[in-house]
Design an enzyme around this catalytic site. Structure first.
Site, PDB file in Angstrom:
ATOM      1  N   LYS A   1       0.955  -1.168   0.089  1.00  0.00           N
ATOM      2  CA  LYS A   1      -0.071   0.203  -0.043  1.00  0.00           C
ATOM      3  C   LYS A   1       0.815   1.209   0.069  1.00  0.00           C
ATOM      4  O   LYS A   1       2.032   1.329   0.426  1.00  0.00           O
ATOM      5  CB  LYS A   1      -0.965   0.181   1.152  1.00  0.00           C
TER       6      LYS A   1
ATOM      7  N   ASP B   1      -2.887  -0.961  10.303  1.00  0.00           N
ATOM      8  CA  ASP B   1      -2.837  -1.014   8.922  1.00  0.00           C
ATOM      9  C   ASP B   1      -3.563  -2.409   8.459  1.00  0.00           C
ATOM     10  O   ASP B   1      -3.816  -2.475   7.231  1.00  0.00           O
ATOM     11  CB  ASP B   1      -1.588  -0.906   8.204  1.00  0.00           C
TER      12      ASP B   1
END
Length: 287
Positions: free
Chosen positions: A12, A139
């Site tokens: 990401k 996350d």
């Protein structure tokens, strides 16, 4: 019956990262925009006759199995059912650098949760899996939900987002960032004004930044040098607390031209930003 499954574990980017406050427990309140890349690790899960048995076939140097998020995710998921489950052998084809700010460990945990939920036929929903993931890292939920998102809180409060799916050049300077050191630095900006969600996707993206960049550049000259080099070709930004930095390009060829001219001693890759995680694309194909 499916007994083995290979799934992507994508990277990401934090397209921006604003620190908007600090909570009484010491954690920082963030606003960030997550987008996935069509690049990452691959994780293979194979059911075995060992009961119980969660075995990691490719340990990460310097990380014990008990501290590895893949193993922790598998154990946390197994605790969600009283049923006796098949054992599992887990191997990883590691491409993402550790400590790069690309979310590799969190992504590995999410891929393990979703993959074993499928193989073990547990039938847990994404919200349930994300709750498990949050106990492993802030996350992990965005990787579990699998959609680009505006993140708030410590990054776990997610609103689906649709940033442009551009191409990125990601560089990994030759250093490893200590996240705790960055978040405890006296010079860190912690009072960026909060925004509403809509303005986060309107207007000039250069208005947004990574509030960790100044501190990281000061403490890690390798990052600063790489940032200065990449900035010659357009805006460059840190992802997470680094050490990876990225530049945005309209086409793959434009990104690769710059990649070919990068300084020696810097690793990295070219990848496309995607709003639906490659992990979820793969799981959809299996339905």
């Amino acid at each position: 019956m499916t007994t083995t499954l290979t799934l992507p574990s994508p990277a990401k980017l934090n397209l921006f990262l604003h620190i908007v406050g600090r909570r009484p427990d010491g954690y920082h309140e963030l606003e960030t925009l997550f987008q996935f890349l069509d690049y990452g690790d691959d994780i293979t899960l194979t059911l075995t006759s060992e009961r119980p048995g969660i075995r990691l076939e490719s340990p990460i140097p310097g990380v014990s199995d008990d501290d590895n998020l893949i193993v922790k995710a598998a154990r946390a998921l197994a605790r969600k059912t009283p049923d006796e489950l098949p054992g599992v052998s887990i191997s990883i084809n590691k491409r993402l650098p550790m400590g790069g700010g690309l979310g590799g460990g969190s992504s590995n945990a999410a891929t393990t949760l979703l993959g074993l939920n499928y193989l073990w036929k547990l039938g847990l929903g994404l919200d349930e899996l994300a709750d498990i993931g949050l106990t492993l890292g802030a996350d992990v939920p965005v990787f579990v939900h699998g959609h680009a998102a505006f993140g708030e809180g410590v990054g776990e409060k997610l609103t689906p987002a649709f940033p442009p799916e551009d191409w990125f050049l990601i560089l990994k300077p030759a250093c490893n960032i200590n996240t705790g050191k960055i978040f405890s630095a006296q010079g860190l900006t912690r009072d960026t004004p909060k925004m509403t969600i809509a303005p986060a996707f309107e207007g000039d993206a250069s208005r947004y930044r990574n509030d960790c960049e100044d501190v990281v550049n000061k403490l890690y000259p390798e990052v600063k040098q790489s940032m200065e080099w990449l900035t010659q070709f357009g805006p460059a930004r840190l992802t997470g607390t680094g050490a990876c930095i990225f530049g945005r390009f309209p086409t793959e060829s434009a990104a690769r031209i710059i990649w070919e001219s990068k300084p020696s001693g810097i690793t990295g890759f070219v990848a496309k930003g995607v709003n639906i995680s490659p992990l979820h694309q793969k799981l959809t194909e299996l339905e």
